[in-house]
Design an enzyme around this catalytic site. Structure first.
Site, short mmCIF file in Angstrom:
data_model
loop_
_atom_site.label_atom_id
_atom_site.label_comp_id
_atom_site.label_asym_id
_atom_site.label_seq_id
_atom_site.Cartn_x
_atom_site.Cartn_y
_atom_site.Cartn_z
N CYS A 121 0.84 -1.20 0.00
CA CYS A 121 0.00 0.00 0.00
C CYS A 121 0.88 1.25 0.00
O CYS A 121 1.63 1.47 -0.94
CB CYS A 121 -0.99 -0.03 1.16
SG CYS A 121 -2.35 1.17 0.95
N HIS B 179 -3.85 -4.70 -0.51
CA HIS B 179 -3.49 -5.26 0.80
C HIS B 179 -3.56 -6.79 0.73
O HIS B 179 -4.66 -7.36 0.86
CB HIS B 179 -4.44 -4.76 1.88
CG HIS B 179 -4.25 -3.34 2.25
ND1 HIS B 179 -3.34 -2.94 3.21
CD2 HIS B 179 -4.83 -2.21 1.79
CE1 HIS B 179 -3.39 -1.62 3.33
NE2 HIS B 179 -4.28 -1.15 2.47
N GLU C 22 -2.74 -8.86 2.93
CA GLU C 22 -3.16 -9.36 4.25
C GLU C 22 -4.67 -9.23 4.45
O GLU C 22 -5.21 -9.79 5.41
CB GLU C 22 -2.40 -8.63 5.35
CG GLU C 22 -2.86 -7.23 5.69
CD GLU C 22 -2.41 -6.15 4.72
OE1 GLU C 22 -2.66 -4.97 5.01
OE2 GLU C 22 -1.80 -6.48 3.67
#
Length: 201
Positions: free
Chosen positions: A78, A181, A183
């Protein structure tokens, strides 16, 4: 061991939790020696480009990152991805880390909401070890108002948001950057993180 650089720019715990979940040894750290001792480095981040570069500079971590990205796998996520380019134009022109040539500019898309927020499909644009085992049908999660403009040869994947938006970059050596992202991108994102962790195994 993967060093997750802790420089005060958010979302570090979600990255650590994802790596813990897939069983990868990692550590949150702002210690230069620990970053140098790690096998791989991740630079996460949310927030503004100028403030993040200020924090990296004041802590001395900018120089450590530049040094380590030449010798071991490095992943910016990011804002962390945006910082790897030469310059950013959020609020003011600011020098970045200069790991990949390019600039980060505000997304301008007629009829499209900004920030770009939500799930978009990855469109592969070249060979990249982080995409191993993926088939091009994957959707990943974005939250950003600025995007990288760089040479197409460094773009491993993009998404379509009223036009091409750089989603994943790779310099062909050690440096990777993910605008989305991983994650927060379900099994596809975890696979990308697993692929990154596997680069040194």
């Amino acid at each position: 061991m993967i060093a997750i650089v802790d420089y005060g720019a958010g979302n570090i715990f979600s990255v650590k939790n994802a790596l813990d979940y897939i069983g990868e040894e990692c550590k949150l750290t702002s210690n230069a020696d620990e970053i140098r001792a790690a096998d791989e480095v991740i630079l996460p981040g949310v927030g503004a480009f100028p403030k993040a570069m200020q924090m990296l500079g004041e802590s001395g971590l900018a120089d450590v990152i530049k040094e380590q990205a030449k010798v071991k796998p490095f992943l910016g996520i990011c804002l962390g991805m945006q910082l790897i380019f030469d310059k950013g134009y959020e609020f003011e022109e600011t020098n970045g880390l200069g790991l990949i040539p390019g600039a980060v500019k505000k997304i301008e898309r007629v009829g499209m909401s900004i920030p770009h927020m939500g799930w978009n499909q990855l469109e592969f644009n070249g060979e990249c070890p982080l995409l191993a085992g993926l088939n091009g049908d994957e959707y990943v999660y974005f939250v950003h108002s600025f995007a990288a403009e760089c040479d197409d040869k460094d773009v491993a994947a993009y998404c379509d948001y009223g036009g091409k938006v750089t989603a994943l970059v790779y310099d062909g050596k050690y440096v990777y950057g993910s605008q989305f992202h991983p994650e927060k991108s379900g099994e596809s994102g975890l696979k990308i993180l697993k692929n990154f962790a596997g680069l040194v195994k």
